[in-house]
Design a protein around this motif. Sequence first.
Motif, short mmCIF file in Angstrom:
data_model
loop_
_atom_site.label_atom_id
_atom_site.label_comp_id
_atom_site.label_asym_id
_atom_site.label_seq_id
_atom_site.Cartn_x
_atom_site.Cartn_y
_atom_site.Cartn_z
N ALA A 7 49.00 -2.10 47.27
CA ALA A 7 47.93 -2.24 46.28
C ALA A 7 48.21 -1.39 45.05
N PRO A 8 48.03 -1.95 43.85
CA PRO A 8 48.16 -1.15 42.62
C PRO A 8 46.90 -0.29 42.42
N GLU A 9 46.98 0.61 41.47
CA GLU A 9 45.81 1.42 41.13
C GLU A 9 44.67 0.50 40.70
N ALA A 10 43.45 0.82 41.14
CA ALA A 10 42.30 -0.04 40.82
C ALA A 10 42.03 -0.03 39.32
N LEU A 11 41.48 -1.13 38.83
CA LEU A 11 41.09 -1.22 37.42
C LEU A 11 39.80 -0.42 37.18
N PRO A 12 39.59 0.05 35.95
CA PRO A 12 38.40 0.85 35.67
C PRO A 12 37.12 0.03 35.64
N ARG A 13 37.26 -1.29 35.42
CA ARG A 13 36.10 -2.19 35.32
C ARG A 13 36.45 -3.48 36.06
N PRO A 14 35.45 -4.22 36.56
CA PRO A 14 35.75 -5.46 37.29
C PRO A 14 36.40 -6.53 36.41
N VAL A 15 37.32 -7.27 36.97
CA VAL A 15 37.91 -8.43 36.28
C VAL A 15 37.92 -9.63 37.22
N THR A 16 38.21 -10.80 36.64
CA THR A 16 38.25 -12.07 37.36
C THR A 16 39.67 -12.60 37.39
N ASP A 17 40.15 -13.02 38.56
CA ASP A 17 41.40 -13.79 38.65
C ASP A 17 41.02 -15.24 38.34
N ALA A 18 41.39 -15.72 37.15
CA ALA A 18 40.90 -17.01 36.66
C ALA A 18 41.64 -18.21 37.23
N HIS A 19 42.58 -17.99 38.17
CA HIS A 19 43.28 -19.14 38.78
C HIS A 19 44.11 -18.67 39.96
N THR A 20 43.71 -19.08 41.15
CA THR A 20 44.51 -18.78 42.34
C THR A 20 44.38 -19.92 43.34
N HIS A 21 45.23 -19.89 44.36
CA HIS A 21 45.22 -20.92 45.41
C HIS A 21 45.12 -20.20 46.76
N LEU A 22 43.91 -19.97 47.22
CA LEU A 22 43.72 -19.16 48.44
C LEU A 22 44.40 -19.78 49.65
N ASP A 23 44.35 -21.12 49.79
CA ASP A 23 44.99 -21.75 50.95
C ASP A 23 46.50 -21.53 50.95
N SER A 24 47.12 -21.60 49.79
CA SER A 24 48.57 -21.41 49.73
C SER A 24 48.94 -19.95 49.99
N VAL A 25 48.10 -19.03 49.52
CA VAL A 25 48.34 -17.60 49.78
C VAL A 25 48.29 -17.32 51.29
N ALA A 26 47.46 -18.11 52.00
CA ALA A 26 47.28 -17.89 53.45
C ALA A 26 48.40 -18.49 54.29
N GLU A 27 49.21 -19.36 53.68
CA GLU A 27 50.25 -20.07 54.44
C GLU A 27 51.35 -19.13 54.93
N GLY A 28 51.99 -19.53 56.01
CA GLY A 28 53.16 -18.79 56.48
C GLY A 28 52.78 -17.63 57.38
N GLU A 29 53.83 -17.08 58.02
CA GLU A 29 53.63 -16.05 59.02
C GLU A 29 52.92 -14.82 58.46
N ASP A 30 53.36 -14.37 57.27
CA ASP A 30 52.72 -13.18 56.74
C ASP A 30 51.84 -13.50 55.53
N GLY A 31 51.24 -14.71 55.56
CA GLY A 31 50.26 -15.05 54.53
C GLY A 31 49.02 -14.17 54.67
N LEU A 32 48.24 -14.11 53.58
CA LEU A 32 46.97 -13.38 53.62
C LEU A 32 45.85 -14.38 53.83
N SER A 33 44.99 -14.14 54.81
CA SER A 33 43.85 -15.04 55.00
C SER A 33 42.96 -14.96 53.75
N ALA A 34 42.10 -15.96 53.59
CA ALA A 34 41.20 -15.95 52.43
C ALA A 34 40.35 -14.69 52.43
#
Length: 283
Positions: A7-34
């Motif tokens: 994990a990188p250092e946290a941001l000082p204020r909240p931000v939005t990830d304006a485009h991601t693919h949670l299902d694809s991130v979860a794929e594979g043996e060491d994917g991250l669940s949603a």
Amino acid sequence: MKQRPGAPEALPRPVTDAHTHLDSVAEGEDGLSADESVWRAAAVGVTRLVDVGVDVESSAGAIAHAERFDGVVAAVALHPNDAARLGDRLPAELARLEALIDHPRVRGVGETGLDYYRTTEPAAQRLQKEAFAAHIAWAKAYDKALVIHDRDAHDDIADVLDAEGWPDRVQFHCFSADATFARRCLDAGAWLSFPGTVTFKPNEALREALRITPSDRLLVETDAPYLTPVPFRGAPNASYLVPVTARFLAEQRGDDLAALCDALHANATAVFGDWGEGRDDRG
Ligand SMILES: [Zn+2]
Ligand SMILES: [Zn+2]
């Protein structure tokens, strides 16, 4: 593939990830669940995500995530490369997709657009254009943001939008062009969304586009699991790495980081509406 970064250092204020693919991130043996994606991101200040579908199944999956997590809203679409492969089945798939749009947690129609890098046949490019025009019409009819995928097709995309008419809210996801094209999009009222590619050494023209984008037209995204920013290029991407790109944007633009975070977050609200975090209707 390289190991998943810490994990990188946290941001000082909240931000939005304006485009991601949670299902694809979860794929594979060491994917991250949603769940892991959402909580790891929140821990470093990335409190909201736009989860993007590329076909009927993944679009339904994005809606399911958006129903489950306060910090997630959905965009639904047939990706241009999928549209190009469908042939005669395109109209039926478009009809199935349209049935998903009118949902309160669906805030975007896309990613749609043109991809001349992967789709080179003229007949297939015609199918992309047909699908793109349908998505543009839906964004207007259902009052959703239009999420654009543009790969090696900059001018044709803007030409189609000029011909069909630009919806009120257009996001160029993974903006990949130069300052001249950035101006054309900005003049039409669009928001430009920058992923990890802006940190890649050869992309100086893209950084010039970044520097001329007004702070109220700027978004940051991962397009995870792809396009991981330097110094983690080649490792799997996920929303918790947005701080790496957000810090790079602030440096390049000479912006105060906290002020930039506030702008990125407010712009995401302007494009996709309120996320409704903290709503008490979770089942
Ligand atoms: Zn894309
Ligand atoms: Zn994408």
